[in-house]
Enzyme design. Structure first.
Site, PDB file in Angstrom:
ATOM      1  N   LYS A   1       2.759 -24.328  39.946  1.00  0.00           N
ATOM      2  CA  LYS A   1       3.400 -24.311  41.271  1.00  0.00           C
ATOM      3  C   LYS A   1       4.897 -24.072  41.112  1.00  0.00           C
ATOM      4  O   LYS A   1       5.532 -24.672  40.255  1.00  0.00           O
ATOM      5  CB  LYS A   1       3.132 -25.635  42.002  1.00  0.00           C
ATOM      6  CG  LYS A   1       3.660 -25.647  43.417  1.00  0.00           C
ATOM      7  CD  LYS A   1       3.046 -26.754  44.244  1.00  0.00           C
ATOM      8  CE  LYS A   1       3.622 -26.809  45.645  1.00  0.00           C
ATOM      9  NZ  LYS A   1       3.415 -25.569  46.413  1.00  0.00           N
TER      10      LYS A   1
ATOM     11  N   HIS B   1       0.721 -31.720  41.796  1.00  0.00           N
ATOM     12  CA  HIS B   1       0.147 -30.375  41.794  1.00  0.00           C
ATOM     13  C   HIS B   1      -0.012 -29.846  40.373  1.00  0.00           C
ATOM     14  O   HIS B   1       0.609 -30.340  39.434  1.00  0.00           O
ATOM     15  CB  HIS B   1       1.041 -29.410  42.578  1.00  0.00           C
ATOM     16  CG  HIS B   1       0.890 -29.535  44.067  1.00  0.00           C
ATOM     17  ND1 HIS B   1       1.548 -30.478  44.799  1.00  0.00           N
ATOM     18  CD2 HIS B   1       0.143 -28.818  44.945  1.00  0.00           C
ATOM     19  CE1 HIS B   1       1.220 -30.357  46.075  1.00  0.00           C
ATOM     20  NE2 HIS B   1       0.362 -29.356  46.193  1.00  0.00           N
TER      21      HIS B   1
HETATM   22  N1  LIG Z   1      -0.981 -23.708  52.902  1.00  0.00           N
HETATM   23  C1  LIG Z   1      -1.882 -24.111  51.991  1.00  0.00           C
HETATM   24  O1  LIG Z   1      -2.849 -24.825  52.285  1.00  0.00           O
HETATM   25  C2  LIG Z   1      -1.710 -23.663  50.578  1.00  0.00           C
HETATM   26  C3  LIG Z   1      -0.592 -22.974  50.240  1.00  0.00           C
HETATM   27  N2  LIG Z   1      -0.403 -22.561  48.961  1.00  0.00           N
HETATM   28  C4  LIG Z   1       0.789 -21.738  48.748  1.00  0.00           C
HETATM   29  O2  LIG Z   1       0.346 -20.384  48.708  1.00  0.00           O
HETATM   30  C5  LIG Z   1       1.168 -19.632  47.812  1.00  0.00           C
HETATM   31  C6  LIG Z   1       0.279 -18.978  46.760  1.00  0.00           C
HETATM   32  O3  LIG Z   1      -0.296 -19.997  45.967  1.00  0.00           O
HETATM   33  P1  LIG Z   1      -1.261 -19.646  44.747  1.00  0.00           P
HETATM   34  O4  LIG Z   1      -2.365 -18.749  45.187  1.00  0.00           O
HETATM   35  O5  LIG Z   1      -1.586 -20.929  44.099  1.00  0.00           O
HETATM   36  O6  LIG Z   1      -0.237 -18.825  43.814  1.00  0.00           O
HETATM   37  P2  LIG Z   1      -0.548 -17.661  42.773  1.00  0.00           P
HETATM   38  O7  LIG Z   1       0.678 -17.540  41.942  1.00  0.00           O
HETATM   39  O8  LIG Z   1      -1.858 -17.895  42.127  1.00  0.00           O
HETATM   40  O9  LIG Z   1      -0.687 -16.361  43.711  1.00  0.00           O
HETATM   41  C7  LIG Z   1       0.371 -15.685  44.291  1.00  0.00           C
HETATM   42  C8  LIG Z   1       0.052 -14.208  44.206  1.00  0.00           C
HETATM   43  O10 LIG Z   1       1.001 -13.483  44.980  1.00  0.00           O
HETATM   44  C9  LIG Z   1       1.346 -12.333  44.235  1.00  0.00           C
HETATM   45  N3  LIG Z   1       2.582 -11.762  44.719  1.00  0.00           N
HETATM   46  C10 LIG Z   1       3.863 -12.079  44.381  1.00  0.00           C
HETATM   47  N4  LIG Z   1       4.720 -11.283  45.053  1.00  0.00           N
HETATM   48  C11 LIG Z   1       3.965 -10.481  45.820  1.00  0.00           C
HETATM   49  C12 LIG Z   1       4.263  -9.426  46.717  1.00  0.00           C
HETATM   50  N5  LIG Z   1       5.532  -9.066  46.977  1.00  0.00           N
HETATM   51  N6  LIG Z   1       3.251  -8.795  47.337  1.00  0.00           N
HETATM   52  C13 LIG Z   1       1.977  -9.147  47.094  1.00  0.00           C
HETATM   53  N7  LIG Z   1       1.619 -10.123  46.243  1.00  0.00           N
HETATM   54  C14 LIG Z   1       2.610 -10.775  45.618  1.00  0.00           C
HETATM   55  C15 LIG Z   1       1.413 -12.837  42.808  1.00  0.00           C
HETATM   56  O11 LIG Z   1       1.395 -11.788  41.893  1.00  0.00           O
HETATM   57  P3  LIG Z   1       2.088 -12.002  40.423  1.00  0.00           P
HETATM   58  O12 LIG Z   1       1.298 -13.068  39.752  1.00  0.00           O
HETATM   59  O13 LIG Z   1       1.988 -10.653  39.796  1.00  0.00           O
HETATM   60  O14 LIG Z   1       3.506 -12.445  40.703  1.00  0.00           O
HETATM   61  C16 LIG Z   1       0.142 -13.673  42.773  1.00  0.00           C
HETATM   62  O15 LIG Z   1      -0.993 -12.873  42.507  1.00  0.00           O
HETATM   63  C17 LIG Z   1       2.186 -20.651  47.257  1.00  0.00           C
HETATM   64  O16 LIG Z   1       3.359 -20.571  48.027  1.00  0.00           O
HETATM   65  C18 LIG Z   1       1.501 -21.992  47.454  1.00  0.00           C
HETATM   66  O17 LIG Z   1       2.418 -23.041  47.558  1.00  0.00           O
HETATM   67  C19 LIG Z   1      -1.306 -22.816  47.987  1.00  0.00           C
HETATM   68  C20 LIG Z   1      -2.436 -23.534  48.254  1.00  0.00           C
HETATM   69  C21 LIG Z   1      -2.726 -24.019  49.569  1.00  0.00           C
HETATM   70  O1  LIG Z   2       0.871 -24.567  45.553  1.00  0.00           O
HETATM   71  C1  LIG Z   2      -0.154 -25.193  45.897  1.00  0.00           C
HETATM   72  O2  LIG Z   2      -1.139 -25.287  45.172  1.00  0.00           O
HETATM   73  C2  LIG Z   2      -0.178 -25.813  47.220  1.00  0.00           C
HETATM   74  N1  LIG Z   2       0.812 -25.608  48.022  1.00  0.00           N
HETATM   75  C3  LIG Z   2       0.950 -26.104  49.341  1.00  0.00           C
HETATM   76  C4  LIG Z   2       2.151 -27.020  49.435  1.00  0.00           C
HETATM   77  O3  LIG Z   2       3.207 -26.679  48.887  1.00  0.00           O
HETATM   78  O4  LIG Z   2       2.056 -28.072  50.067  1.00  0.00           O
HETATM   79  C5  LIG Z   2      -0.321 -26.710  49.867  1.00  0.00           C
HETATM   80  C6  LIG Z   2      -1.142 -27.443  48.860  1.00  0.00           C
HETATM   81  O5  LIG Z   2      -0.487 -28.625  48.549  1.00  0.00           O
HETATM   82  C7  LIG Z   2      -1.362 -26.605  47.620  1.00  0.00           C
END
Ligand SMILES: NC(=O)C1=CN([C@@H]2O[C@H](COP(=O)(O)OP(=O)(O)OC[C@H]3O[C@@H](n4cnc5c(N)ncnc54)[C@H](OP(=O)(O)O)[C@@H]3O)[C@@H](O)[C@H]2O)C=CC1
Ligand SMILES: O=C(O)C1=N[C@H](C(=O)O)C[C@H](O)C1
Length: 268
Positions: free
Chosen positions: A161, A157
């Site tokens: 992350k 990743h």
């Molecule tokens: N299921 C799937 O297919 C996927 C899952 N993911 C997961 O999704 C999550 C987000 O990933 P990603 O977008 O890359 O991460 P990012 O860090 O880009 O985004 C997370 C966002 O959440 C915000 N945040 C943190 N705390 C809060 C809160 N209490 N209320 C509202 N917003 C909040 C952060 O703000 P700030 O930066 O100010 O802390 C940031 O803007 C991760 O857990 C990742 O592993 C990611 C990709 C695919």
């Molecule tokens: O943080 C990410 O980017 C992603 N998180 C998810 C995971 O923890 O598996 C899904 C995907 O791999 C992207």
């Protein structure tokens, strides 16, 4: 549901996934962005945030205030595990169906989520990975492990992350564990001369987490047999790769009354 549109609250609107999801919602005629939950920008509108579409939906920092003021059908959470847990609880309290993409929850967390939804007869989805190809790799891995019980998982990743191993790797291992006999892999006397060299271990399987700039989300599942190796690999090159699954999860959660953990359980 008003005007047959599914009204959605997105938590994490400035994030990599949250912003892509808001674009997807704006391009989906039967979806409507009701509000966003951010940890800053209270009282602003989504259209004021950089890079987001021109949608006049309010931003709340307090999810309770959001659900008290806004009518919503579905919460999509794409934040961090602690925030995700609090958001999940608030959604259940207000009868809003949670679709959780956030990773980093423990098995106990998932069991608690399941109980809370079941107490309320409310549908919810936790999807460790929304990319259809990643879900297929998990299913294919489960199939392959019957014939190749020696497995190592390598997940790769981007370096922003926070959780390791990835939710996808954990789910892949869990699915394999369901069909394969417990097995301690490698030499019984193997010793690490540098701690962590063999990666994390679950039920005898090893998971290796790579973090590098330039990567998005990738996974290889390696199966070793006598004189052969099978490799299953999936690559997400951008966050659009997750949007078919997010859309599908939102549509499907509307007709669920329990928790579904993993899209493989609802894909045909
Ligand atoms: N299921 C799937 O297919 C996927 C899952 N993911 C997961 O999704 C999550 C987000 O990933 P990603 O977008 O890359 O991460 P990012 O860090 O880009 O985004 C997370 C966002 O959440 C915000 N945040 C943190 N705390 C809060 C809160 N209490 N209320 C509202 N917003 C909040 C952060 O703000 P700030 O930066 O100010 O802390 C940031 O803007 C991760 O857990 C990742 O592993 C990611 C990709 C695919
Ligand atoms: O943080 C990410 O980017 C992603 N998180 C998810 C995971 O923890 O598996 C899904 C995907 O791999 C992207």
């Amino acid at each position: 549901m008003e005007n047959n549109k599914i009204r959605i609250v997105v938590a994490g609107p400035r994030g990599k996934m949250g912003s892509e999801t808001i674009h997807m919602i704006s391009e989906t005629p039967h979806f409507e962005l009701a509000a966003a939950v951010d940890n800053k920008n209270d009282g602003m509108s989504v259209r004021d945030l950089e890079g987001l579409p021109d949608i006049d939906a309010p931003i709340y920092t307090d999810i309770e205030a959001c659900f008290s003021n806004i009518k919503a059908d579905v919460l999509i959470d794409l934040t961090h595990p602690d925030a995700g847990k609090a958001h999940f609880q608030a959604a259940v309290d207000y009868g809003v169906r949670p679709v959780i993409g956030t990773s980093g929850f423990t098995n106990d967390d998932v069991a608690r989520f399941e109980q809370k939804l079941s107490d309320k007869n409310l549908g919810g989805i936790i999807a460790p990975n929304f990319a259809i190809g990643a879900v297929l790799v998990m299913k294919f891995s489960q199939m392959a492990s019957k014939y190749f019980p020696d497995v190592e998982i390598i997940e790769l990743h981007h370096d922003q992350k926070r959780d390791a191993p990835s939710g996808t790797a954990v789910k892949t291992a869990e699915m394999i564990q369901k069909v394969r006999e417990s097995k301690k892999q490698g030499h019984p006397d193997e010793k690490e001369t540098i701690k962590g060299a063999r990666g994390a271990e679950t039920d005898g399987m090893h998971i290796h987490s790579v973090r590098l700039p330039g990567l998005v989300a990738h996974q290889e599942v390696l199966f070793g047999g006598e004189g052969e190796m099978l490799t299953l690999r999936h690559d997400s090159f951008n966050r659009k790769s997750f949007m078919t699954g997010v859309r599908f999860a939102v549509e499907t959660v509307m007709s669920l009354d329990t928790l579904v953990y993993g899209l493989e359980n609802i894909l045909d």
